[in-house]
Design a protein around this motif. Structure first.
Motif, PDB file in Angstrom:
ATOM      1  N   THR A   3       0.829  -1.209   0.000  1.00  0.00           N
ATOM      2  CA  THR A   3       0.000   0.000   0.000  1.00  0.00           C
ATOM      3  C   THR A   3       0.859   1.253   0.000  1.00  0.00           C
ATOM      4  O   THR A   3       0.572   2.222  -0.708  1.00  0.00           O
ATOM      5  CB  THR A   3      -0.935   0.001   1.228  1.00  0.00           C
ATOM      6  OG1 THR A   3      -1.753  -1.176   1.194  1.00  0.00           O
ATOM      7  CG2 THR A   3      -1.820   1.227   1.240  1.00  0.00           C
ATOM      8  N   THR A   8      -8.747   4.832  -3.828  1.00  0.00           N
ATOM      9  CA  THR A   8      -8.628   3.521  -3.192  1.00  0.00           C
ATOM     10  C   THR A   8      -9.956   3.129  -2.559  1.00  0.00           C
ATOM     11  O   THR A   8     -10.141   3.253  -1.342  1.00  0.00           O
ATOM     12  CB  THR A   8      -7.470   3.511  -2.167  1.00  0.00           C
ATOM     13  OG1 THR A   8      -7.472   2.282  -1.449  1.00  0.00           O
ATOM     14  CG2 THR A   8      -7.545   4.690  -1.210  1.00  0.00           C
ATOM     15  N   PHE A  67      -6.438   2.088  -7.071  1.00  0.00           N
ATOM     16  CA  PHE A  67      -5.764   1.082  -6.256  1.00  0.00           C
ATOM     17  C   PHE A  67      -6.799   0.222  -5.546  1.00  0.00           C
ATOM     18  O   PHE A  67      -7.618   0.722  -4.777  1.00  0.00           O
ATOM     19  CB  PHE A  67      -4.859   1.758  -5.225  1.00  0.00           C
ATOM     20  CG  PHE A  67      -4.166   0.789  -4.292  1.00  0.00           C
ATOM     21  CD1 PHE A  67      -3.417  -0.260  -4.796  1.00  0.00           C
ATOM     22  CD2 PHE A  67      -4.271   0.933  -2.917  1.00  0.00           C
ATOM     23  CE1 PHE A  67      -2.780  -1.154  -3.952  1.00  0.00           C
ATOM     24  CE2 PHE A  67      -3.639   0.050  -2.050  1.00  0.00           C
ATOM     25  CZ  PHE A  67      -2.887  -1.000  -2.572  1.00  0.00           C
ATOM     26  N   ASP A  83      -6.954  -2.522  -2.920  1.00  0.00           N
ATOM     27  CA  ASP A  83      -6.231  -3.237  -1.866  1.00  0.00           C
ATOM     28  C   ASP A  83      -7.014  -4.476  -1.487  1.00  0.00           C
ATOM     29  O   ASP A  83      -8.257  -4.450  -1.439  1.00  0.00           O
ATOM     30  CB  ASP A  83      -6.063  -2.313  -0.656  1.00  0.00           C
ATOM     31  CG  ASP A  83      -4.975  -2.803   0.286  1.00  0.00           C
ATOM     32  OD1 ASP A  83      -4.250  -3.748  -0.085  1.00  0.00           O
ATOM     33  OD2 ASP A  83      -4.845  -2.230   1.386  1.00  0.00           O
TER      34      ASP A  83
END
Length: 508
Positions: free
Chosen positions: A226, A271, A302, A304
């Motif tokens: 991250t 994110t 992104f 995660d």
């Protein structure tokens, strides 16, 4: 009497012109509004009637008809309140229609006559310039945003009474300060020099942004996935002014612009949480708005803990990853939003995160297989680079040798982008990741040694045509980073490294 006022509504990324017609005549007192209106636009009649009364301009008991054209586009939002009030006042002879016809008017009104800010003013200001209007009349709190667009007059108004006074004075020059040059400068709070160790991961990130390839990071918790992802925007080249303006339009529609800086100058880093719905990722709603993929336009999306996302949410990404835009169809609208982003994802290698370290990992083979196969092959096919991250050793933590800064890496990336843009000047694409199938043999030509070795590897590893093309594209980017016009075996060999985790976990 009859009057016409110009306004604008947001339709997708852009604003479209709308004419507000008002007719005030004798007859049974009423206030009718027509023109394919949403509920919030239709409610404007009550807001406008009360706001005018509380501002000292009560509407006489007459028949008032408001029409918003064109009638084939649904009007939504609250930005039509002020133009409706202006059209009524012009029809009553209180305002000069000829003066107002030189401006686009937008704004919401409250019951006490105050003019409230709205979303999407930047797109309306762009429309005013494109249609050669003299200027735009906006709520006071939207004035700085509208003033980004040069060569148009911005008239900020705080309430209806002030709006009428300014109209009587002929709308004198606005005292709004135009934004200074510093709002266009990008600044990031993080830097790649803060990452210690992880040489292969740093190298993979540079290759990814150099060729605009999608990237997947696999590794144990705490290995810096991250942290690294958050720094990828800092090594991308600065946005051009046109790109900053386009990105700011998207954020203006979603009411996400910084009130102080106004313009969106930095590459976005979005994110979304793994519980996000497909609609929040793609965009949509009754009146479609941009989703996370459009908010990540020109930047990084992104994801995660990739396997934790629902399959339906991940499948939404397939079209925009290919088309660089998202099409949203609803009963009343067909909207296209831009979605040109780099997908960066991270995941653990197993549910506990420590496979293949069996001293810490107790996951069964079935559990590992089930975990990694939550990601469909269709999505994996759209990810070019896959890299395994390693935990930071004690020596790396203690030595903390200074590593390259984002600025140093960015200079190399800019040089590589320039090579690609020159090469693909006549093509519809700009980067190596976007090379179409028929052009692979043209732009990814191999020397004799590389061709022979690649033929052996193709048979030995039973590569698919899709995997082969991805290896060629990655190798093309690595060659460009070395300013080598020919793909050589060392470039292909490194490209293979970024496909090996894929083969290890998914056997493809």
């Amino acid at each position: 009497m009859y009057s016409v006022i110009s306004t604008a509504i947001n339709y997708g990324l852009h604003a479209v012109p709308v004419r507000v017609e008002a007719d005030v005549s004798e007859g049974l007192p009423c206030f009718e509004m027509v023109g394919f209106l949403s509920s919030e636009v239709r409610e404007a009649r009550e807001r406008v009637r009360t706001a005018l009364k509380n501002s000292g301009f009560p509407i006489p008991p007459k028949r008032i008809t408001i029409n918003l054209t064109p009638a084939n586009i649904r009007k939504s939002g609250t930005g039509c309140d002020l133009p409706v009030a202006a059209a009524v006042l012009a029809a009553l002879g209180i305002l000069d229609e000829r003066l107002l016809s030189r401006y686009i008017v937008v704004g919401e009104v409250s019951l006490n006559g105050a003019i409230l800010p709205i979303n999407g003013v930047l797109s309306a200001a762009i429309l005013a310039k494109e249609t050669d209007c003299e200027g735009i009349i906006v709520p006071e709190k939207n004035a700085r945003e509208a003033s980004i667009i040069s060569d148009i007059k911005v008239i900020p108004v705080a309430d209806i009474a002030q709006f009428i006074r300014l109209s009587e004075d002929g709308f004198p020059e606005s005292d709004v300060l135009f934004p200074t040059e510093d709002i266009w400068e990008a600044s990031y709070p993080v830097d790649f020099s803060e990452i210690y160790g992880q040489k292969m991961l740093r190298r993979a990130c540079e290759i990814a942004v150099s060729g605009m390839h999608n990237l997947l990071m696999i590794g144990p918790p705490g290995s810096g996935k991250t942290m690294t992802a958050r720094r990828i925007p800092t090594i991308l080249p600065d946005l051009t002014r046109a790109e900053k303006l386009e990105l700011s339009q998207i954020y203006s529609i979603c009411d996400l612009l910084d009130e102080k800086r106004i313009i969106r100058s930095e590459r976005p880093f979005r994110t979304p949480h793994h519980t996000s719905t497909p609609q929040s990722i793609a965009g949509g709603g009754k009146y479609p708005r941009p989703g996370e993929i459009s908010l990540a336009h020109h930047g990084i999306l992104f994801l995660d803990e990739l396997p934790e996302f629902s399959p339906r949410t991940l499948e939404v990404l397939r079209e925009p990853l290919e088309e660089k835009q998202i099409h949203i169809s609803r009963l009343d609208a067909n909207i296209t939003y831009p979605a040109d982003f780099i997908l960066v994802a991270s995941m653990n290698s197993c549910p506990c995160g420590y496979f293949p370290d069996r001293s810490r990992c107790s996951c069964s083979p079935n559990a590992i297989h089930h975990y990694v196969n939550r990601i469909s092959q269709a999505l994996l096919d759209r990810i070019d680079l896959c890299v395994e991250t390693q935990e930071i050793s004690w020596n790396e933590m203690q030595n903390r040798e200074p590593s390259e800064s984002s600025a140093e890496i960015r200079r190399r990336v800019e040089r590589t982008h320039a090579i690609q843009q020159k090469r693909y000047g006549d093509e519809a694409y700009r980067f190596n990741s976007q090379i179409s199938g028929p052009d692979l043999e043209i732009y990814c030509a191999l020397d004799e040694e590389s061709r022979k070795r690649m033929a052996e590897k193709y048979e030995e590893y039973r590569l698919s045509a899709r995997t082969y093309s991805k290896i060629l594209k990655i190798a093309r980017t690595i060659a460009d980073m070395e300013e080598d016009p020919v793909i050589r075996w060392r470039h292909l060999e490194e490209a293979f490294l970024y496909r090996s985790p894929n083969k290890k976990y998914w056997r493809c």
